[in-house]
Design a protein around this motif. Structure first.
Motif, mmCIF file in Angstrom:
data_model
loop_
_atom_site.group_PDB
_atom_site.id
_atom_site.type_symbol
_atom_site.label_atom_id
_atom_site.label_comp_id
_atom_site.label_asym_id
_atom_site.label_seq_id
_atom_site.Cartn_x
_atom_site.Cartn_y
_atom_site.Cartn_z
ATOM 1 N N ALA A 147 0.818 -1.222 0.000
ATOM 2 C CA ALA A 147 0.000 0.000 0.000
ATOM 3 C C ALA A 147 0.847 1.266 0.000
ATOM 4 O O ALA A 147 0.465 2.266 -0.622
ATOM 5 N N HIS A 148 1.979 1.233 0.702
ATOM 6 C CA HIS A 148 2.710 2.487 0.943
ATOM 7 C C HIS A 148 4.178 2.459 0.542
ATOM 8 O O HIS A 148 4.774 3.515 0.359
ATOM 9 N N GLY A 149 4.772 1.268 0.479
ATOM 10 C CA GLY A 149 6.226 1.170 0.360
ATOM 11 C C GLY A 149 6.800 1.810 -0.895
ATOM 12 O O GLY A 149 7.895 2.369 -0.862
ATOM 13 N N TYR A 150 6.059 1.699 -1.984
ATOM 14 C CA TYR A 150 6.575 2.222 -3.251
ATOM 15 C C TYR A 150 5.775 3.437 -3.726
ATOM 16 O O TYR A 150 5.833 3.778 -4.898
ATOM 17 N N ARG A 151 5.043 4.069 -2.807
ATOM 18 C CA ARG A 151 4.240 5.224 -3.193
ATOM 19 C C ARG A 151 5.149 6.345 -3.704
ATOM 20 O O ARG A 151 6.102 6.734 -3.053
ATOM 21 N N GLY A 152 4.856 6.826 -4.884
ATOM 22 C CA GLY A 152 5.672 7.874 -5.475
ATOM 23 C C GLY A 152 6.933 7.375 -6.136
ATOM 24 O O GLY A 152 7.727 8.165 -6.647
ATOM 25 N N ARG A 212 10.360 2.934 0.070
ATOM 26 C CA ARG A 212 10.611 3.981 1.066
ATOM 27 C C ARG A 212 11.006 3.321 2.389
ATOM 28 O O ARG A 212 10.458 2.299 2.769
ATOM 29 N N ARG A 213 11.943 3.983 3.074
ATOM 30 C CA ARG A 213 12.387 3.448 4.357
ATOM 31 C C ARG A 213 11.270 3.606 5.383
ATOM 32 O O ARG A 213 10.683 4.684 5.505
ATOM 33 N N PHE A 214 10.973 2.544 6.099
ATOM 34 C CA PHE A 214 9.953 2.619 7.142
ATOM 35 C C PHE A 214 10.255 1.586 8.223
ATOM 36 O O PHE A 214 10.200 0.378 7.973
ATOM 37 N N ASP A 215 10.580 2.087 9.407
ATOM 38 C CA ASP A 215 10.849 1.204 10.541
ATOM 39 C C ASP A 215 9.587 1.124 11.385
ATOM 40 O O ASP A 215 9.198 2.105 12.028
ATOM 41 N N LEU A 216 8.951 -0.045 11.369
ATOM 42 C CA LEU A 216 7.653 -0.160 12.051
ATOM 43 C C LEU A 216 7.772 0.036 13.561
ATOM 44 O O LEU A 216 6.769 0.239 14.246
ATOM 45 N N ARG A 217 9.006 -0.025 14.070
ATOM 46 C CA ARG A 217 9.186 0.213 15.512
ATOM 47 C C ARG A 217 9.033 1.684 15.858
ATOM 48 O O ARG A 217 8.917 2.046 17.029
ATOM 49 N N SER A 218 9.041 2.552 14.826
ATOM 50 C CA SER A 218 9.035 3.996 15.093
ATOM 51 C C SER A 218 7.640 4.539 15.374
ATOM 52 O O SER A 218 7.502 5.652 15.882
ATOM 53 N N GLU A 272 18.504 -0.977 -0.283
ATOM 54 C CA GLU A 272 17.657 -2.113 0.087
ATOM 55 C C GLU A 272 17.313 -2.043 1.567
ATOM 56 O O GLU A 272 18.185 -1.869 2.421
ATOM 57 N N ASN A 273 16.024 -2.178 1.860
ATOM 58 C CA ASN A 273 15.553 -2.264 3.247
ATOM 59 C C ASN A 273 15.376 -3.737 3.592
ATOM 60 O O ASN A 273 14.810 -4.490 2.798
ATOM 61 N N ARG A 274 15.840 -4.111 4.771
ATOM 62 C CA ARG A 274 15.719 -5.521 5.164
ATOM 63 C C ARG A 274 15.166 -5.603 6.578
ATOM 64 O O ARG A 274 15.793 -5.148 7.535
ATOM 65 N N LEU A 275 13.990 -6.187 6.684
ATOM 66 C CA LEU A 275 13.323 -6.382 7.978
ATOM 67 C C LEU A 275 13.463 -7.841 8.381
ATOM 68 O O LEU A 275 13.194 -8.740 7.574
ATOM 69 N N THR A 276 13.893 -8.066 9.603
ATOM 70 C CA THR A 276 13.978 -9.433 10.123
ATOM 71 C C THR A 276 13.050 -9.551 11.328
ATOM 72 O O THR A 276 13.092 -8.719 12.242
ATOM 73 N N LEU A 277 12.214 -10.571 11.297
ATOM 74 C CA LEU A 277 11.281 -10.836 12.391
ATOM 75 C C LEU A 277 11.558 -12.231 12.939
ATOM 76 O O LEU A 277 11.768 -13.165 12.160
ATOM 77 N N VAL A 278 11.550 -12.353 14.234
ATOM 78 C CA VAL A 278 11.767 -13.665 14.862
ATOM 79 C C VAL A 278 10.592 -13.985 15.772
ATOM 80 O O VAL A 278 10.229 -13.181 16.637
#
Lengths: 163, 112
Positions: free
Chosen positions: A74-79, A105-111, A150-156
């Motif tokens: 929905a938002h990552g590649y907006r624009g 777009r850079r987005f850290d969900l922890r923010s 490149e944005n890389r999210l790691t979830l454990v």
């Protein structure tokens, strides 16, 4: 991994005897479009099933991947020009590790601040819960952006933790 | 995701089965909104066969309950279990939605 604690993580208690997972892994690269979401979730379901993960672990990993990828779509590649979502899911004996990479777009969900879960109905925004859910159902979150964009999210999601 | 719509007196029952995610939630929201005509603002969402929902499903429910209450009615949930219940709990939805153990009790709750 930084292992920064999620601010609104639910209390976790060690379970008495968690069955180790069978090692299993799969991945998929798709264009960031909503019709790709079922295929991404199918990868999660297949790895969790092959690993013998309990239903709550499989549910949590699916939910986390769903929320992150839906947000990216929905938002990552907006624009920006449309780009990829690169998903990998790996079951290890004591955890499921998910990596999600993108070039948007850079987005850290922890923010994001935690939503007000006690607000009356009228004050509830129709949305904004996805990041809260991800932070609630996984144990560790790491997010990095490399100089190449490149944005890389790691979830454990560990097994043997009760929520 | 599979949806069904039935009528119990003046209460509209929307059955949801399978998984509600970002690719299916709009269909749920449209179905709920489509039943909101005239006196049909009393709704029950039957979650008996609902195995999974993401926040997209919650958004659909939230939009539905707001619209029903704006029309003087309500949207109530029935037979929520397992992971879906936990998603509702984690989101604080159990404090704003009325949840009943089965469809019969959810439907009859409107009689009081």
């Amino acid at each position: 991994m930084s292992g920064q604690p999620a601010s609104d993580r639910a209390a976790r208690l060690p379970a008495a005897a968690a069955k180790p997972l069978v090692r299993s892994a799969a991945g998929l690269t798709v264009d960031a479009a909503i019709d790709a979401l079922p295929r991404l979730l199918d990868v999660v379901d297949r790895v969790c099933h092959a690993s013998g993960a309990e239903a709550d672990v499989a549910f949590d990993v699916r939910l986390a991947v769903d929320e992150v990828c839906s947000n990216l779509i929905a938002h990552g590649y907006r624009g920006l020009a449309p780009g990829p979502i690169v998903l990998s899911v790996e079951a290890q004996p004591d955890r499921v590790v998910v990596q999600i990479a993108d070039r948007g777009r850079r987005f850290d969900l922890r923010s994001l601040p935690a939503p007000d879960l006690h607000a009356p109905l009228e004050a509830r925004p129709v949305g904004g819960l996805g990041c809260h859910l991800v932070r609630s159902v996984v144990d560790d979150i790491d997010y990095r952006t490399d100089p190449g964009g490149e944005n890389r999210l790691t979830l454990v999601r560990r097994v043997g933790t009760k929520r | 995701m599979e949806l069904s719509v039935s009528q119990c007196g003046d209460v509209c029952v929307v059955g949801v089965r399978g998984s509600v995610d970002g690719s299916t939630a709009a269909q749920l929201q449209d179905t709920v909104a489509g039943q909101l005509t005239g006196s049909a603002a009393r709704m029950v969402v039957d979650c008996t066969g609902l195995e999974y929902t993401s926040s997209a499903g919650l958004r659909a429910l939230l939009a539905g309950v707001k619209e029903c209450r704006r029309h003087g009615g309500d949207l109530r949930l029935a037979a929520v279990s397992g992971g879906v219940r936990r998603v509702l709990d984690l989101s604080g939805f159990t404090g704003i939605l009325r949840i009943y153990p089965d469809v019969d009790s959810a439907v009859s709750s409107y009689a009081g």
